[in-house]
Design an enzyme around this catalytic site. Sequence first.
Site, short mmCIF file in Angstrom:
data_model
loop_
_atom_site.label_atom_id
_atom_site.label_comp_id
_atom_site.label_asym_id
_atom_site.label_seq_id
_atom_site.Cartn_x
_atom_site.Cartn_y
_atom_site.Cartn_z
CE LYS A 158 58.68 57.17 44.94
NZ LYS A 158 58.60 56.36 46.18
CG ASP A 159 65.06 54.10 39.90
OD1 ASP A 159 65.55 53.52 40.89
OD2 ASP A 159 64.40 53.52 39.03
#
Length: 390
Positions: free
Chosen positions: A92-93
Amino acid sequence: MPININKFILDMERFDGTLKKYPEDFIVEEITPEGTVLEVGKEIGFEDVEKWHGSFIHFTVEKTNWNTMDALKQIVRATKTKRKNFGFAGTKDKFAVTTQRFGCFGLKKEQLENINIKDIVIRDVQKTNKKLRMGGLWGNKFTIKIRDLNLSEKEIKRISDLKLDYVLNYYGIQRFGLIRPITHIVGKFIYERDFESAFYTYCGTPINETGDSLEARQLVDMGEFKKALKLFNRGHDYEKRLIQQYLKYKDFKMAFTALPPQLNSMFVNAYQAYLFNEMINKRFDYGFDELEGDILEDNTPTGTLIGYDTKFSGGIQGEIEKEIVERENLDLKKFKIEDFGNFYGTRRKMVTPIYDFKSRFENEIFELSFKLERGNYATIVTREFTGNLS
């Protein structure tokens, strides 16, 4: 070298807006293979396995403004264990609020439940006998706010009436680098065994940078590696590792052995993704209904991620794939790269469905919510409205 994201599904005039003004504007909730959404702020209550062998534990991590790898480093440090004892289903960013499942080996539930890290919440700790592997998720649910809009009532009505059922299955900007989109360029040099150019592209070649980072990369380009080392900060750990390894062995290929194997693989994967995006662009004019010779997945035409064992489509799609191979002067056997991996090539759908798509305007904010299967990019969806990738 562009990233080949050129076409749109929606035929509309796009609007300016601010994406990710705050982390809370970009919510990513992982969806398990069974279809459970790991909702922000909600306990799921996963049940422990009846006969636990004492090995694996899965747990949910909710984090704000943390990417997966940095959050994992902090969890490893807090539990006083090793990185190799942990796994996760997907990355995930950073600039977002995200939930995802992690797995670990050889820890007690209490060690995880007692962790206290700023902007990280751990819950749903579950005893299990299964190892959590990369790709072990269905996909993600996204809730995204686009702010600072200046639209007329007519424009708001027009956009609110739009329905988006599918999107071009481009690899998003994240695959190539948000700030410095050079990952695929490094990958091409590695494929060509030009490790010197790969080194200089990754450590030098300043793009969108200022201050010490800009000066450090300029010094690399001038060959002043020791001076550059002093200027790269904590956020440039991989650049520092490469330079230190080169100074030790005076060998550009050997320098890359200082990086995690997954990162070295990501370089070549990004080059494959760049070529795949171009296939979408070339196929666009023919449409994405089935054509003679197509190789289908879920009744959808696929393109190839070019590798040493690539099987080409027939018909028009096959011509597109072979044209790209010829233009790039690719020797498929060269995708077996010693010390970097064997990139055999697979296939990927060129369009992908969007599930449960909803949109609304409220207080000059355009909010989107939708679900995507794993491996697909939400920014490709928001780009259909704003034209921007970030």
